[in-house]
Design a protein around this motif. Structure first.
Motif, PDB file in Angstrom:
ATOM      1  N   HIS A  53       0.827  -1.206   0.000  1.00  0.00           N
ATOM      2  CA  HIS A  53       0.000   0.000   0.000  1.00  0.00           C
ATOM      3  C   HIS A  53       0.866   1.263   0.000  1.00  0.00           C
ATOM      4  CE1 HIS A  53      -3.372  -2.537   1.944  1.00  0.00           C
ATOM      5  NE2 HIS A  53      -3.593  -2.427   0.657  1.00  0.00           N
ATOM      6  N   SER A  54       1.860   1.285   0.861  1.00  0.00           N
ATOM      7  CA  SER A  54       2.721   2.458   0.983  1.00  0.00           C
ATOM      8  C   SER A  54       3.486   2.733  -0.304  1.00  0.00           C
ATOM      9  CB  SER A  54       3.696   2.271   2.147  1.00  0.00           C
ATOM     10  OG  SER A  54       4.584   3.368   2.244  1.00  0.00           O
ATOM     11  N   ASP A  55       4.072   1.688  -0.879  1.00  0.00           N
ATOM     12  CA  ASP A  55       4.872   1.858  -2.093  1.00  0.00           C
ATOM     13  C   ASP A  55       4.013   2.308  -3.272  1.00  0.00           C
ATOM     14  OD1 ASP A  55       7.078   1.093  -0.662  1.00  0.00           O
ATOM     15  OD2 ASP A  55       7.156  -0.949  -1.449  1.00  0.00           O
ATOM     16  N   ILE A  56       2.859   1.675  -3.433  1.00  0.00           N
ATOM     17  CA  ILE A  56       1.985   2.020  -4.552  1.00  0.00           C
ATOM     18  C   ILE A  56       1.437   3.435  -4.392  1.00  0.00           C
ATOM     19  CG2 ILE A  56      -0.199   1.468  -5.691  1.00  0.00           C
ATOM     20  CD1 ILE A  56       0.375  -1.488  -5.023  1.00  0.00           C
ATOM     21  N   LYS A  57       1.008   3.763  -3.188  1.00  0.00           N
ATOM     22  CA  LYS A  57       0.451   5.097  -2.945  1.00  0.00           C
ATOM     23  C   LYS A  57       1.480   6.187  -3.219  1.00  0.00           C
ATOM     24  CE  LYS A  57      -2.056   7.788   0.521  1.00  0.00           C
ATOM     25  NZ  LYS A  57      -2.742   7.749   1.846  1.00  0.00           N
ATOM     26  N   ALA A  59       4.162   6.043  -5.136  1.00  0.00           N
ATOM     27  CA  ALA A  59       4.500   6.098  -6.558  1.00  0.00           C
ATOM     28  C   ALA A  59       3.388   6.753  -7.369  1.00  0.00           C
ATOM     29  CB  ALA A  59       4.784   4.693  -7.081  1.00  0.00           C
ATOM     30  N   LEU A  60       2.142   6.455  -7.048  1.00  0.00           N
ATOM     31  CA  LEU A  60       1.025   7.055  -7.785  1.00  0.00           C
ATOM     32  C   LEU A  60       0.920   8.555  -7.534  1.00  0.00           C
ATOM     33  CD1 LEU A  60      -1.797   4.365  -7.376  1.00  0.00           C
ATOM     34  CD2 LEU A  60      -0.447   4.878  -9.424  1.00  0.00           C
ATOM     35  N   ALA A  61       1.264   8.975  -6.320  1.00  0.00           N
ATOM     36  CA  ALA A  61       1.190  10.401  -6.000  1.00  0.00           C
ATOM     37  C   ALA A  61       2.092  11.229  -6.913  1.00  0.00           C
ATOM     38  CB  ALA A  61       1.565  10.623  -4.538  1.00  0.00           C
ATOM     39  N   LEU A  62       3.198  10.644  -7.356  1.00  0.00           N
ATOM     40  CA  LEU A  62       4.101  11.345  -8.264  1.00  0.00           C
ATOM     41  C   LEU A  62       3.447  11.613  -9.614  1.00  0.00           C
ATOM     42  CD1 LEU A  62       7.407   9.376  -7.541  1.00  0.00           C
ATOM     43  CD2 LEU A  62       6.709  11.592  -6.606  1.00  0.00           C
ATOM     44  N   LYS A 142      -2.564   3.043 -17.780  1.00  0.00           N
ATOM     45  CA  LYS A 142      -1.237   2.463 -17.999  1.00  0.00           C
ATOM     46  C   LYS A 142      -0.276   2.827 -16.864  1.00  0.00           C
ATOM     47  CE  LYS A 142      -0.645   3.773 -22.405  1.00  0.00           C
ATOM     48  NZ  LYS A 142      -0.038   3.783 -23.774  1.00  0.00           N
ATOM     49  N   THR A 143      -0.423   4.045 -16.344  1.00  0.00           N
ATOM     50  CA  THR A 143       0.425   4.454 -15.222  1.00  0.00           C
ATOM     51  C   THR A 143       0.171   3.580 -14.002  1.00  0.00           C
ATOM     52  OG1 THR A 143       0.607   6.753 -15.937  1.00  0.00           O
ATOM     53  CG2 THR A 143       0.907   6.309 -13.592  1.00  0.00           C
ATOM     54  N   VAL A 144      -1.093   3.366 -13.652  1.00  0.00           N
ATOM     55  CA  VAL A 144      -1.428   2.541 -12.488  1.00  0.00           C
ATOM     56  C   VAL A 144      -0.922   1.117 -12.678  1.00  0.00           C
ATOM     57  CG1 VAL A 144      -3.307   1.536 -11.148  1.00  0.00           C
ATOM     58  CG2 VAL A 144      -3.429   3.933 -11.841  1.00  0.00           C
ATOM     59  N   PHE A 145      -1.152   0.538 -13.840  1.00  0.00           N
ATOM     60  CA  PHE A 145      -0.682  -0.826 -14.085  1.00  0.00           C
ATOM     61  C   PHE A 145       0.836  -0.907 -13.946  1.00  0.00           C
ATOM     62  CE2 PHE A 145      -4.409  -2.524 -16.888  1.00  0.00           C
ATOM     63  CZ  PHE A 145      -5.219  -2.501 -15.778  1.00  0.00           C
ATOM     64  N   VAL A 147       2.838   1.050 -12.176  1.00  0.00           N
ATOM     65  CA  VAL A 147       3.221   1.207 -10.775  1.00  0.00           C
ATOM     66  C   VAL A 147       2.964  -0.088 -10.000  1.00  0.00           C
ATOM     67  CG1 VAL A 147       2.566   2.343  -8.618  1.00  0.00           C
ATOM     68  CG2 VAL A 147       2.977   3.709 -10.678  1.00  0.00           C
ATOM     69  N   VAL A 148       1.818  -0.708 -10.216  1.00  0.00           N
ATOM     70  CA  VAL A 148       1.495  -1.936  -9.488  1.00  0.00           C
ATOM     71  C   VAL A 148       2.441  -3.065  -9.881  1.00  0.00           C
ATOM     72  CG1 VAL A 148      -0.250  -3.720  -9.117  1.00  0.00           C
ATOM     73  CG2 VAL A 148      -0.914  -1.309  -9.111  1.00  0.00           C
ATOM     74  N   VAL A 149       2.735  -3.207 -11.159  1.00  0.00           N
ATOM     75  CA  VAL A 149       3.671  -4.249 -11.601  1.00  0.00           C
ATOM     76  C   VAL A 149       5.051  -4.010 -10.994  1.00  0.00           C
ATOM     77  CG1 VAL A 149       4.960  -5.115 -13.598  1.00  0.00           C
ATOM     78  CG2 VAL A 149       2.465  -4.878 -13.719  1.00  0.00           C
ATOM     79  N   ASN A 150       5.523  -2.782 -11.029  1.00  0.00           N
ATOM     80  CA  ASN A 150       6.853  -2.481 -10.487  1.00  0.00           C
ATOM     81  C   ASN A 150       6.947  -2.746  -8.991  1.00  0.00           C
ATOM     82  OD1 ASN A 150       8.011  -1.687 -12.906  1.00  0.00           O
ATOM     83  ND2 ASN A 150       7.529   0.479 -12.624  1.00  0.00           N
ATOM     84  N   ASN A 151       5.849  -2.534  -8.275  1.00  0.00           N
ATOM     85  CA  ASN A 151       5.902  -2.620  -6.815  1.00  0.00           C
ATOM     86  C   ASN A 151       5.380  -3.928  -6.239  1.00  0.00           C
ATOM     87  OD1 ASN A 151       6.759   0.170  -5.570  1.00  0.00           O
ATOM     88  ND2 ASN A 151       5.487   0.651  -7.345  1.00  0.00           N
ATOM     89  N   THR A 152       4.742  -4.758  -7.038  1.00  0.00           N
ATOM     90  CA  THR A 152       4.275  -6.051  -6.529  1.00  0.00           C
ATOM     91  C   THR A 152       4.950  -7.234  -7.220  1.00  0.00           C
ATOM     92  OG1 THR A 152       2.407  -6.205  -8.088  1.00  0.00           O
ATOM     93  CG2 THR A 152       2.008  -5.092  -5.978  1.00  0.00           C
ATOM     94  N   ILE A 153       5.550  -6.986  -8.385  1.00  0.00           N
ATOM     95  CA  ILE A 153       6.262  -8.075  -9.085  1.00  0.00           C
ATOM     96  C   ILE A 153       7.759  -7.787  -9.087  1.00  0.00           C
ATOM     97  CG2 ILE A 153       6.495  -9.381 -11.225  1.00  0.00           C
ATOM     98  CD1 ILE A 153       3.611  -8.772 -11.881  1.00  0.00           C
ATOM     99  N   CYS A 154       8.178  -6.863  -9.917  1.00  0.00           N
ATOM    100  CA  CYS A 154       9.600  -6.500  -9.983  1.00  0.00           C
ATOM    101  C   CYS A 154       9.758  -5.319 -10.932  1.00  0.00           C
ATOM    102  CB  CYS A 154      10.446  -7.672 -10.493  1.00  0.00           C
ATOM    103  SG  CYS A 154      10.077  -8.139 -12.205  1.00  0.00           S
ATOM    104  N   GLN A 155      10.921  -4.711 -10.892  1.00  0.00           N
ATOM    105  CA  GLN A 155      11.281  -3.684 -11.862  1.00  0.00           C
ATOM    106  C   GLN A 155      12.236  -4.323 -12.867  1.00  0.00           C
ATOM    107  OE1 GLN A 155      12.406   0.116 -10.146  1.00  0.00           O
ATOM    108  NE2 GLN A 155      11.037  -0.184  -8.396  1.00  0.00           N
TER     109      GLN A 155
END
Length: 218
Positions: A53-57, A59-62, A142-145, A147-155
């Motif tokens: 939650h913290s990481d996604i929130k 990243a999305l705020a940016l 696309k931005t949300v997807f 961010v979620v992929v980067n923060n729940t799977i990997c970069q």
């Protein structure tokens, strides 16, 4: 209380539509036993609810997308009513906890991020986003997807190039184009491995325009 009720309404609406596809086409909780047969254990993701939650929130705020603090559902009655997403009773019985957050962009309500699993760790992340018929918020989807992929799977997208797509944006573009060309009610990718996890993206035409779905599991 009003905030909690608002998120409950979200869980019972778009999120359920998003998770229906999981039932027959997405391999939820795929832990294998020594005989290489599915067991009744949960394949938990390797992060906590709070961490995700913290990481996604943040990243999305940016990107000027607001994510609410999560509503947490843990009582048996709440889980049964609002987190009853899996048709397999054995797998559903393993869901004892879920969270839901609401996303808003400059146009207003964008969608939700939901996580289900145990009180300690999620086993499934579901993102459900709504677009109007003109796809006005397409870039935000696309931005949300991403961010979620980067923060729940990997970069690691550029390193692994899943399904030959150089970017997640290119994959989403292909899904959109295929959906618009074929005019099918629903268009989806297959389950795609990335890192040590899997994801799937789905696009459905509905009365409001288009419902986008991203599913992440082990």
């Amino acid at each position: 209380m009003k905030s909690k009720k608002y998120v409950y309404l979200g869980i019972s609406g778009a999120a359920i539509a998003a998770i229906i596809i999981v039932i027959t086409q997405f391999n939820i909780f795929p832990v294998m036993n020594q005989g290489n047969q599915p067991s009744s254990q949960v394949a938990f993701l390797d992060f906590s609810y709070d961490e995700a939650h913290s990481d996604i929130k943040s990243a999305l705020a940016l990107h000027h997308i607001n994510m609410t603090n999560p509503i947490r559902l843990s009582s048996q009655s709440d889980v049964h009513q609002y987190c009853n997403f899996l048709t397999d009773p054995k797998k559903q019985s393993l869901v004892t906890y879920c969270t839901s957050t609401v996303l808003k962009d400059r146009l207003g309500f964008l969608g939700e991020v939901n996580m289900v699993g145990s009180p300690d760790m999620p086993g499934l992340v579901v993102v459900a986003l709504q677009s109007n018929p003109m796809l006005t918020n397409y870039d935000d989807v696309k931005t949300v997807f991403g961010v979620v992929v980067n923060n729940t799977i990997c970069q690691c997208w550029e390193k692994e190039v899943p399904d030959g797509f150089l970017t997640l944006s290119a994959l989403v573009d292909k899904l959109r184009d295929t959906h618009l060309d074929t005019k099918q009610p629903t268009t989806s990718t297959h389950v795609i491995p990335l890192g040590n996890k899997h994801f799937k993206i789905e696009l459905t035409t509905n009365e409001s325009g288009y419902l986008w779905k991203l599913l992440v599991s082990k």
